[in-house]
Design an enzyme around this catalytic site. Structure first.
Site, PDB file in Angstrom:
ATOM      1  N   GLU A   1      -6.774  54.218  -1.487  1.00 59.16           N
ATOM      2  CA  GLU A   1      -5.277  54.065  -1.189  1.00 59.16           C
ATOM      3  C   GLU A   1      -4.948  54.931  -0.080  1.00 59.16           C
ATOM      4  O   GLU A   1      -4.124  55.210   0.613  1.00 59.16           O
ATOM      5  CB  GLU A   1      -4.848  54.026  -2.107  1.00 59.16           C
ATOM      6  CG  GLU A   1      -2.908  53.581  -1.878  1.00 59.16           C
ATOM      7  CD  GLU A   1      -2.443  52.529  -1.441  1.00 59.16           C
ATOM      8  OE1 GLU A   1      -3.232  51.543  -1.515  1.00 59.16           O
ATOM      9  OE2 GLU A   1      -0.902  52.257  -1.199  1.00 59.16           O
TER      10      GLU A   1
ATOM     11  N   TRP B   1       5.040  37.087  14.928  1.00 61.52           N
ATOM     12  CA  TRP B   1       3.812  38.401  14.395  1.00 61.52           C
ATOM     13  C   TRP B   1       2.320  37.200  14.695  1.00 61.52           C
ATOM     14  O   TRP B   1       2.427  36.442  14.864  1.00 61.52           O
ATOM     15  CB  TRP B   1       3.257  38.238  13.003  1.00 61.52           C
ATOM     16  CG  TRP B   1       2.482  39.435  12.446  1.00 61.52           C
ATOM     17  CD1 TRP B   1       2.415  40.549  12.701  1.00 61.52           C
ATOM     18  CD2 TRP B   1       0.771  39.076  12.729  1.00 61.52           C
ATOM     19  NE1 TRP B   1       1.070  41.423  12.409  1.00 61.52           N
ATOM     20  CE2 TRP B   1       0.052  40.046  12.017  1.00 61.52           C
ATOM     21  CE3 TRP B   1       0.182  38.246  11.823  1.00 61.52           C
ATOM     22  CZ2 TRP B   1      -0.770  40.353  11.868  1.00 61.52           C
ATOM     23  CZ3 TRP B   1      -1.107  38.028  11.815  1.00 61.52           C
ATOM     24  CH2 TRP B   1      -1.396  39.116  12.310  1.00 61.52           C
TER      25      TRP B   1
ATOM     26  N   ARG C   1       8.797  40.360   8.032  1.00 64.43           N
ATOM     27  CA  ARG C   1       7.881  39.785   8.689  1.00 64.43           C
ATOM     28  C   ARG C   1       6.692  39.286  10.112  1.00 64.43           C
ATOM     29  O   ARG C   1       5.999  39.080   9.590  1.00 64.43           O
ATOM     30  CB  ARG C   1       8.249  38.207   8.405  1.00 64.43           C
ATOM     31  CG  ARG C   1       9.156  38.266   7.195  1.00 64.43           C
ATOM     32  CD  ARG C   1       9.947  36.033   6.790  1.00 64.43           C
ATOM     33  NE  ARG C   1       8.301  35.596   6.867  1.00 64.43           N
ATOM     34  CZ  ARG C   1       7.854  35.440   5.584  1.00 64.43           C
ATOM     35  NH1 ARG C   1       8.544  35.528   4.673  1.00 64.43           N
ATOM     36  NH2 ARG C   1       6.921  34.154   5.660  1.00 64.43           N
TER      37      ARG C   1
ATOM     38  N   ASN D   1       5.889  29.623  11.413  1.00 61.59           N
ATOM     39  CA  ASN D   1       5.858  30.487  10.470  1.00 61.59           C
ATOM     40  C   ASN D   1       4.388  29.396  10.471  1.00 61.59           C
ATOM     41  O   ASN D   1       4.124  28.844   9.216  1.00 61.59           O
ATOM     42  CB  ASN D   1       6.244  31.311   9.800  1.00 61.59           C
ATOM     43  CG  ASN D   1       5.874  32.332   8.995  1.00 61.59           C
ATOM     44  OD1 ASN D   1       4.278  32.179   9.240  1.00 61.59           O
ATOM     45  ND2 ASN D   1       6.069  31.735   7.498  1.00 61.59           N
ATOM     46  N   GLY D   2       3.425  29.880  10.884  1.00 60.43           N
ATOM     47  CA  GLY D   2       1.881  29.685  10.104  1.00 60.43           C
ATOM     48  C   GLY D   2       1.408  29.698  11.445  1.00 60.43           C
ATOM     49  O   GLY D   2       0.884  29.953  12.468  1.00 60.43           O
TER      50      GLY D   2
ATOM     51  N   HIS E   1     -25.043  59.516   0.314  1.00 61.17           N
ATOM     52  CA  HIS E   1     -26.334  58.048   0.213  1.00 61.17           C
ATOM     53  C   HIS E   1     -26.154  57.649   2.199  1.00 61.17           C
ATOM     54  O   HIS E   1     -26.134  55.993   2.048  1.00 61.17           O
ATOM     55  CB  HIS E   1     -26.343  56.805  -1.054  1.00 61.17           C
ATOM     56  CG  HIS E   1     -26.904  57.407  -1.774  1.00 61.17           C
ATOM     57  ND1 HIS E   1     -27.932  57.941  -2.173  1.00 61.17           N
ATOM     58  CD2 HIS E   1     -25.668  58.086  -2.820  1.00 61.17           C
ATOM     59  CE1 HIS E   1     -28.073  58.420  -3.143  1.00 61.17           C
ATOM     60  NE2 HIS E   1     -26.850  57.746  -3.537  1.00 61.17           N
TER      61      HIS E   1
ATOM     62  N   LYS F   1       5.207  42.669   7.117  1.00 64.89           N
ATOM     63  CA  LYS F   1       5.125  43.085   5.461  1.00 64.89           C
ATOM     64  C   LYS F   1       3.864  41.884   4.131  1.00 64.89           C
ATOM     65  O   LYS F   1       3.992  42.384   3.713  1.00 64.89           O
ATOM     66  CB  LYS F   1       6.360  43.583   4.891  1.00 64.89           C
ATOM     67  CG  LYS F   1       6.605  44.185   3.719  1.00 64.89           C
ATOM     68  CD  LYS F   1       6.324  45.477   3.881  1.00 64.89           C
ATOM     69  CE  LYS F   1       7.172  46.000   2.265  1.00 64.89           C
ATOM     70  NZ  LYS F   1       6.376  47.469   1.242  1.00 64.89           N
TER      71      LYS F   1
ATOM     72  N   GLU G   1      -2.973  53.145   8.612  1.00 64.90           N
ATOM     73  CA  GLU G   1      -2.042  51.698   8.792  1.00 64.90           C
ATOM     74  C   GLU G   1      -0.855  52.488   9.403  1.00 64.90           C
ATOM     75  O   GLU G   1      -0.654  52.691  10.133  1.00 64.90           O
ATOM     76  CB  GLU G   1      -0.914  51.846   7.409  1.00 64.90           C
ATOM     77  CG  GLU G   1      -2.170  50.337   6.363  1.00 64.90           C
ATOM     78  CD  GLU G   1      -1.209  50.227   5.356  1.00 64.90           C
ATOM     79  OE1 GLU G   1      -0.662  50.841   4.098  1.00 64.90           O
ATOM     80  OE2 GLU G   1      -0.836  49.485   5.379  1.00 64.90           O
TER      81      GLU G   1
ATOM     82  N   LYS H   1      -3.156  54.129   3.523  1.00 65.00           N
ATOM     83  CA  LYS H   1      -1.481  54.877   4.412  1.00 65.00           C
ATOM     84  C   LYS H   1      -1.825  55.711   5.529  1.00 65.00           C
ATOM     85  O   LYS H   1      -1.171  55.445   6.220  1.00 65.00           O
ATOM     86  CB  LYS H   1      -0.991  55.411   3.245  1.00 65.00           C
ATOM     87  CG  LYS H   1      -0.706  55.176   1.322  1.00 65.00           C
ATOM     88  CD  LYS H   1       0.411  54.503   1.800  1.00 65.00           C
ATOM     89  CE  LYS H   1       0.527  52.794   2.244  1.00 65.00           C
ATOM     90  NZ  LYS H   1      -0.201  51.862   1.726  1.00 65.00           N
TER      91      LYS H   1
ATOM     92  N   CYS I   1       5.270  35.534  10.645  1.00 57.81           N
ATOM     93  CA  CYS I   1       6.658  35.119  11.142  1.00 57.81           C
ATOM     94  C   CYS I   1       7.901  34.961  10.198  1.00 57.81           C
ATOM     95  O   CYS I   1       7.060  34.594   9.019  1.00 57.81           O
ATOM     96  CB  CYS I   1       6.346  34.989  11.979  1.00 57.81           C
ATOM     97  SG  CYS I   1       5.076  34.226  13.059  1.00 57.81           S
TER      98      CYS I   1
HETATM   99  O1  M6R Z   1       2.506  41.657  -0.729  1.00 56.80           O
HETATM  100  P1  M6R Z   1       0.748  41.915  -1.351  1.00 56.80           P
HETATM  101  O2  M6R Z   1       1.234  42.836  -1.965  1.00 56.80           O
HETATM  102  O3  M6R Z   1       0.745  40.966  -1.232  1.00 56.80           O
HETATM  103  O4  M6R Z   1       0.512  42.613   0.151  1.00 56.80           O
HETATM  104  C1  M6R Z   1      -0.703  43.130   0.307  1.00 56.80           C
HETATM  105  C2  M6R Z   1      -0.945  43.409   1.867  1.00 56.80           C
HETATM  106  O5  M6R Z   1      -1.063  42.640   2.728  1.00 56.80           O
HETATM  107  C3  M6R Z   1      -0.351  44.674   1.487  1.00 56.80           C
HETATM  108  O6  M6R Z   1      -0.300  46.031   0.411  1.00 56.80           O
HETATM  109  C4  M6R Z   1      -0.755  45.674   3.196  1.00 56.80           C
HETATM  110  O7  M6R Z   1      -2.149  46.404   2.879  1.00 56.80           O
HETATM  111  C5  M6R Z   1       0.011  46.726   2.823  1.00 56.80           C
HETATM  112  N1  M6R Z   1       0.795  47.334   4.467  1.00 56.80           N
HETATM  113  C6  M6R Z   1      -0.296  48.097   2.352  1.00 56.80           C
HETATM  114  O8  M6R Z   1       1.156  49.190   2.653  1.00 56.80           O
END
Ligand code: M6R
Length: 615
Positions: free
Chosen positions: A487, A77, A27, A103-104, A510, A610, A494, A491, A2
């Site tokens: 990674e 969020w 956020r 926020n929290g 395995h 983010k 996500e 991607k 948030c």
């Molecule tokens: O800001 P940070 O790099 O600490 O964030 C870590 C993860 O939350 C961030 O990499 C997340 O996995 C992204 N959505 C990846 O695309």
């Protein structure tokens, strides 16, 4: 997560708050709300979904807002209670005189809620936040002093909070408090701000006060006072933000993610700039303060991160061990926190984070500091809470990354790890000069090679079109590109919501091989010249024998591959050790185009934010 913003001043309150929330949208974006003091009333507007809905709502009601003088806003969020208007912030006390944005996570909200219900409070939402509104209102009823009421209330809260509170009877006063969640004050002339992050205020002021845990901010248009929870005034330093407001623009790209993917060659040039200026000279890492004392006792490195940054950390481990021989452990921050770690004063702990605000990583770093480890932070936000904990810093200088899916920050993290690994190898004299010079030479060539990948994405787009209807994917690789497989799969998950899993290619037989049939494409990353190229090729043949469709990502020009694989995504030749910095790019593009063909919300995928500021 948030984002919150509070404003008291002479500008158009609604515009300042909406503008601030726009900058904080990274956020969270489940719902949004605003409370404005207008003609001695507090007016609340809340909407579900993206911020644009709140903007439209306020536009429609603009005539009802006459003389706004202060206000607080929130972008949510969801943690407790589904995204809905009733759960959106601001929350109010029973009589509606007091408003709160938060926020929290309040961990003891159930106990507090019970006590407050017994006192006659009427709860409307399923959120943990609402207890704060009732709690502060209850205290205010006794003290008639909002500052005191907030101080007394936060003493009863367990968990994490950044809160802003306003009361109908305390004109233009905003009281803020924080613990384990970011909050800062923007100091202006005849106006002041409270916000979760600097982009929300930079357009109006560069003067910033960072609140620490357990501090309370009392803010009006003319005054900022910071106290501890007992009311003792704290003398705070006003810091000047070192950057200019940037206009966030897609520059003609359909999405920020695509723009950010295309920025990667320049981002790499930026990271290298000033650190690698001559391949015959040692790497310069100006803000890395590893003096001889530290280096002499250094016996282990631990890298802590989450998500994409954790994948960059895996490449970092590979590089540092390979170049310098120093043993490296990589751990997800959320795991590091809850176990007995072996960190001590002879450990170098590296925290990697794009945002510098990830709660799990901040907590882990604080624990490492308590154990007297030297802490090096690699982040894109040198003004973040994490950076402020650092003994040493490597700023990424990748520019603001707007898209929730990290792309250019990942490449910048990788390049930072190349530089750090070379830097350590140079200090330890662990590698031949000629080898290091070749690596440096290849690093300098990387941006141009990535540019050639970006110049023609037709094969990647065709591949995306061909495979966008598949529901599952397996990504495989060995060695340094295992992180790329993880990674690449992340991607895809996500932004397209397609189930994709990364595996070490040797692990396929395995267990995962049981899942292979014509519905399960296997994407393999294979760099010729690498020691495992032939092995990965054999793993692909095994997959083909189970009718799996095959995609290769390779720098091989061998035409035979076109007979084995359904699609071959080719990149320019690059030594395997350098390849993660380029193999990530076609995988980012593949995920992007698949999500785009499926019509997904690429820049703001569902359920994500983010910056993950809750543990
Ligand atoms: O800001 P940070 O790099 O600490 O964030 C870590 C993860 O939350 C961030 O990499 C997340 O996995 C992204 N959505 C990846 O695309």
């Amino acid at each position: 997560m948030c984002g919150i913003i509070g404003y008291a001043g002479y500008r158009d309150v609604v515009s300042v708050i909406l503008n601030g929330l726009t900058k904080l949208e990274y956020r969270g974006y489940d719902s949004a709300g605003i409370a404005i003091r207008d003609d001695n009333q507090i007016k609340i507007y809340k909407t579900l979904g993206k911020l644009i809905n709140l903007k439209n709502e306020l536009e429609a009601n603009r005539a009802d807002i006459k003389n706004p003088t202060s206000g607080i806003g929130h972008i949510r969020w969801a943690t407790h209670g589904s995204p809905s208007i009733v759960n959106a912030h601001p929350h109010t006390c029973t009589c509606g005189s007091l408003v709160v944005v938060h926020n929290g996570i309040i961990e003891n909200y159930k106990q507090l809620r019970e006590v407050l219900i017994n006192k006659g409070c009427k709860f409307k939402s399923q959120t943990d936040t609402e207890v704060i509104a009732h709690l502060v209102a209850d205290e205010y009823g006794q003290t008639k002093d909002l500052e005191k009421a907030v101080r007394n209330s936060v003493k009863k809260l367990q968990g994490a909070y950044a809160v802003c509170v306003m009361h109908k009877k305390a004109p233009d006063l905003i009281v803020g408090a924080r613990k384990h969640a970011p909050m800062l004050i923007g100091v202006g002339d005849g106006e002041n701000f409270i916000a979760s992050d600097t982009p929300a205020i930079i357009e109006y002021t560069k003067k910033t006060i960072y609140l620490e845990d357990n501090e309370i901010a009392v803010v009006t248009k003319d005054k900022v006072k910071i106290t501890d929870v007992d009311g003792n005034e704290v003398n705070k330093k006003v810091e000047i933000l070192p950057w200019e407001p940037v206009a966030l623009s897609k520059l003609g790209y359909k999405h920020f993610m695509l723009k950010e993917i295309h920025e990667q060659p320049d981002v790499i040039r930026n990271v290298l700039n000033g650190k690698l200026y001559d391949i015959e000279q040692p790497i310069i890492l100006g803000e890395v303060k590893l003096n001889n004392d530290i280096l002499k006792k250094l016996n282990k490195i631990q890298i802590i991160a989450c998500g994409t940054s954790l994948h960059a950390a895996l490449v970092g481990k590979y590089l540092i061990e390979d170049f310098s021989g120093i043993s490296v452990e990589v751990e997800a921050s959320s795991e590091y926190i809850y176990r007995k770690s072996t960190t001590d004063s002879s450990t170098l702990v590296i925290g990697v984070s794009q945002s510098g605000e990830t709660a799990d990583t901040i907590t882990a770093i604080k624990q490492a500091k308590e154990k007297n480890a030297h802490v090096l932070i690699i982040t894109n936000r040198p003004d973040s809470n994490m950076a402020r904990l650092a003994d040493s810093l490597i700023p990424l200088n990748a520019g603001i990354e707007v898209s929730v899916a990290a792309t250019k920050s990942y490449t910048a993290q990788l390049i930072s790890f190349y530089l750090l690994a070379i830097y350590l190898a140079e200090i330890k004299n662990s590698l031949e000069q000629s080898y290091l010079q070749n690596i440096k030479h290849e690093l300098v060539q990387l941006p141009a090679k990535i540019e050639s990948v970006l110049a023609d994405t037709s094969v990647i787009q065709a591949c995306a079109r061909k495979f966008s209807s598949f529901k599952n994917f397996i990504y495989i690789a060995r060695g340094i590109n295992l992180a790329t497989a993880l990674e690449g799969a992340l991607k895809l998950k996500e932004i397209s919501y397609i189930n994709a899993t990364g595996y070490a290619a040797g692990e396929l037989k395995h267990g995962p091989i049981a899942m292979l049939d014509e519905t399960m494409p296997v994407l393999s990353i294979m760099i010729p010249g690498g020691i495992t190229y032939e092995k990965v090729l054999s793993n692909c043949e095994e997959a083909k024998a189970r009718n799996a469709k095959l995609i290769a990502l390779t720098s091989s020009t061998d035409e035979k591959l076109d007979n084995i694989f359904d699609v071959v995504l080719r990149i320019p030749h690059v030594p395997e050790i350098l390849s993660p910095a380029i193999t990530c790019v076609p995988l980012q593009l593949l995920a992007y185009y698949i999500a785009e063909f499926l019509g997904k919300d690429v820049d703001q995928p569902r359920n994500l934010a983010k910056s993950v500021t809750v543990e």
